[in-house]
Write a protein that holds these residues in place. Structure first.
Motif, mmCIF file in Angstrom:
data_model
loop_
_atom_site.group_PDB
_atom_site.id
_atom_site.type_symbol
_atom_site.label_atom_id
_atom_site.label_comp_id
_atom_site.label_asym_id
_atom_site.label_seq_id
_atom_site.Cartn_x
_atom_site.Cartn_y
_atom_site.Cartn_z
ATOM 1 N N LEU A 1 0.837 -1.205 0.000
ATOM 2 C CA LEU A 1 0.000 0.000 0.000
ATOM 3 C C LEU A 1 0.873 1.257 0.000
ATOM 4 O O LEU A 1 0.598 2.206 -0.743
ATOM 5 N N VAL A 2 1.926 1.253 0.790
ATOM 6 C CA VAL A 2 2.841 2.398 0.831
ATOM 7 C C VAL A 2 3.474 2.611 -0.543
ATOM 8 O O VAL A 2 3.589 3.737 -1.023
ATOM 9 N N ARG A 3 3.872 1.509 -1.195
ATOM 10 C CA ARG A 3 4.462 1.608 -2.530
ATOM 11 C C ARG A 3 3.455 2.187 -3.520
ATOM 12 O O ARG A 3 3.790 3.069 -4.317
ATOM 13 N N LYS A 4 2.218 1.728 -3.460
ATOM 14 C CA LYS A 4 1.188 2.251 -4.367
ATOM 15 C C LYS A 4 0.961 3.741 -4.135
ATOM 16 O O LYS A 4 0.804 4.507 -5.088
ATOM 17 N N LEU A 5 0.926 4.146 -2.881
ATOM 18 C CA LEU A 5 0.748 5.568 -2.569
ATOM 19 C C LEU A 5 1.932 6.390 -3.068
ATOM 20 O O LEU A 5 1.746 7.456 -3.661
ATOM 21 N N ALA A 6 3.143 5.907 -2.846
ATOM 22 C CA ALA A 6 4.334 6.624 -3.313
ATOM 23 C C ALA A 6 4.327 6.738 -4.836
ATOM 24 O O ALA A 6 4.610 7.813 -5.386
ATOM 25 N N ASP A 7 3.980 5.654 -5.513
ATOM 26 C CA ASP A 7 3.899 5.697 -6.978
ATOM 27 C C ASP A 7 2.839 6.683 -7.440
ATOM 28 O O ASP A 7 3.058 7.464 -8.357
ATOM 29 N N TYR A 8 1.685 6.634 -6.798
ATOM 30 C CA TYR A 8 0.579 7.514 -7.190
ATOM 31 C C TYR A 8 0.961 8.986 -7.031
ATOM 32 O O TYR A 8 0.677 9.800 -7.908
#
Length: 108
Positions: A47-54
């Motif tokens: 989830l953290v990775r998805k947020l950072a990517d977004y």
């Protein structure tokens, strides 16, 4: 600054609603709200990775850790400093190249 504050600042700077962020990363609006309020204490790394990517930021920036403190590969830090010294339009070119490489790798 906490993860909650960073998320809220990034979302409002991007002028996105909780629902827009949730839809973009495949999470619930309630979960994004809990993250922004600091009541969800241990989000998954995915989830953290998805947020950072977004939000187009590094995970280390999102969680408030300095890359220099983590012992990251020295060549990556040099590359980061080189990119940081470029004009913003030149940085955008590199960002587009990386996005294209990621799409190609994922087969999209």
């Amino acid at each position: 600054m906490s993860l909650a504050m960073r998320l809220q600042n990034l979302r409002t700077a991007k002028q996105q609603s909780l629902q827009e962020v949730a839809d973009a990363i495949g999470a619930s609006k309630a979960h994004i709200w809990e993250l922004e309020k600091g009541t969800a204490k241990n989000p998954s790394i995915e989830l953290v990775r998805k947020l950072a990517d977004y939000f187009e930021v590094s995970i280390s920036r999102l969680v408030g850790e300095s890359p220099d403190e983590d012992g990251d590969d020295e060549k990556l830090l040099v590359l980061y400093r080189d990119l940081k010294s470029l004009h913003p339009t030149d940085r955008e070119v590199f960002s587009d190249i990386i996005k294209g490489m990621k799409r190609r790798r994922s087969g999209a």
